[in-house]
Design a protein around this motif. Sequence first.
Motif, PDB file in Angstrom:
ATOM      1  N   ALA A 119       0.831  -1.207   0.000  1.00 10.94           N
ATOM      2  CA  ALA A 119       0.000   0.000   0.000  1.00 10.94           C
ATOM      3  C   ALA A 119       0.864   1.254   0.000  1.00 10.94           C
ATOM      4  CB  ALA A 119      -0.916  -0.007   1.220  1.00 10.94           C
ATOM      5  N   ALA A 120       1.961   1.230   0.749  1.00  2.89           N
ATOM      6  CA  ALA A 120       2.848   2.396   0.803  1.00  2.89           C
ATOM      7  C   ALA A 120       3.526   2.637  -0.531  1.00  2.89           C
ATOM      8  CB  ALA A 120       3.886   2.199   1.899  1.00  2.89           C
ATOM      9  N   THR A 121       3.794   1.575  -1.262  1.00  4.43           N
ATOM     10  CA  THR A 121       4.402   1.708  -2.585  1.00  4.43           C
ATOM     11  C   THR A 121       3.439   2.376  -3.563  1.00  4.43           C
ATOM     12  OG1 THR A 121       5.728  -0.279  -2.191  1.00  4.43           O
ATOM     13  CG2 THR A 121       5.501   0.450  -4.469  1.00  4.43           C
ATOM     14  N   ARG A 122       2.143   2.058  -3.417  1.00  5.79           N
ATOM     15  CA  ARG A 122       1.127   2.650  -4.291  1.00  5.79           C
ATOM     16  C   ARG A 122       0.745   4.053  -3.858  1.00  5.79           C
ATOM     17  NH1 ARG A 122      -1.363  -2.330  -3.086  1.00  5.79           N
ATOM     18  NH2 ARG A 122      -2.838  -1.188  -1.777  1.00  5.79           N
ATOM     19  N   GLU A 123       0.702   4.280  -2.547  1.00  2.00           N
ATOM     20  CA  GLU A 123       0.188   5.535  -1.990  1.00  2.00           C
ATOM     21  C   GLU A 123       1.149   6.697  -2.237  1.00  2.00           C
ATOM     22  OE1 GLU A 123      -1.891   8.234  -0.779  1.00  2.00           O
ATOM     23  OE2 GLU A 123      -2.827   6.360  -0.088  1.00  2.00           O
ATOM     24  N   LEU A 171       6.345   6.259   5.908  1.00  2.00           N
ATOM     25  CA  LEU A 171       6.353   7.715   5.981  1.00  2.00           C
ATOM     26  C   LEU A 171       7.061   8.352   4.790  1.00  2.00           C
ATOM     27  CD1 LEU A 171       7.347   7.940   9.753  1.00  2.00           C
ATOM     28  CD2 LEU A 171       5.082   8.424   8.810  1.00  2.00           C
ATOM     29  N   SER A 172       6.624   9.549   4.453  1.00  2.00           N
ATOM     30  CA  SER A 172       7.291  10.353   3.438  1.00  2.00           C
ATOM     31  C   SER A 172       8.449  11.109   4.076  1.00  2.00           C
ATOM     32  CB  SER A 172       6.306  11.354   2.831  1.00  2.00           C
ATOM     33  OG  SER A 172       6.989  12.369   2.135  1.00  2.00           O
ATOM     34  N   PRO A 173       9.565  11.257   3.363  1.00  4.98           N
ATOM     35  CA  PRO A 173      10.672  12.040   3.922  1.00  4.98           C
ATOM     36  C   PRO A 173      10.316  13.500   4.134  1.00  4.98           C
ATOM     37  CG  PRO A 173      11.066  11.547   1.604  1.00  4.98           C
ATOM     38  CD  PRO A 173       9.880  10.736   2.016  1.00  4.98           C
TER      39      PRO A 173
END
Length: 233
Positions: A119-123, A171-173
Motif C-alpha cells: 500500500a505504501a508503494t502505491r500511496e 512515511l514520506s521524507p
Amino acid sequence: MIAGIIAAGEGSRLRAEGIMTPKPLVPVGGIPIIGRLLASLSRCGIRSVQCIVNEESTPVREYVSGLNLPIPVSFIIKSTPSSMHSLFELAPFLGSERFLLTTVDSIFSEDDLKALVAAATRERAADGLLAVTDFVDDENPLYVDAGTDGRITSFSRNERSLRVTGGLYALSPRIFGEIGPARAAGIGRLRHFLDHLLRTGYELRAFPFSKIVDVDRAGDIRAAEEMLGAGGR
C-alpha cells in the motif's frame, strides 16, 4: 523501500522482571526479535535497513553481523531519550524516499506487513500510513480517530476510538522538514511528533493490522508467540 528500525531503548521493564537479555535479542518462539524482524523485512521487499541501537548494544550488532541476510543492515550507535529522537538520528539515512519505520519490539503478522509495504508503494498522496490495531495491550496506548476513508483526524489517550497505533509506519521524507519546528516547540516523544504533523497539515492514514504485540514485559513474549501460532513461528 528502505526501512529504519528503532532499537535504542533499554528494555527496563523486561529487566525489572529478570530478563537481562538486550531487548532486540529477546527470543519469541526461539528467534531473537530483531532477527525475526529483519527476515520479515527482507521477505517483504525491503532493500536495505538502517538500525539505531544504544551504546550498550554490542551483542545486538554481533548477532546481526552473523546472520546470512539478503539485504544490507547498517547501524547508528547512539543512546537517545525517546523514539522520536531515534527517528531524527535516522533522518539522514532515510530522507530521500518513502520509508518504513518500525520499533524493534513490535510483533505482527508478516502478511500484514506485506500489505502495508504494498500500500505504501502505491500511496502517493498521504504523508504517512500508520499501522493500527483494535488489539490493545499497551500500558499507555495512543488511540487513533479516523474517517471512513482512513484519514486520521486526531490522536488521544482515551478510549473513544477502539484502534491504537502499533509502532509501525510508512512515511514520506517530507516529515523531516518538521524536525526543527518540533525541537523548537519542545516536543520530546514520537506520539507528540505525530500529533504535531497532523496539526501542521500533514496527511496521515490508518492502515489496519489484525494484531500487534509490543514486547515490553515477559507476558508479552507469550502473547506474541500465541499470536504467531504454534512455537511462535
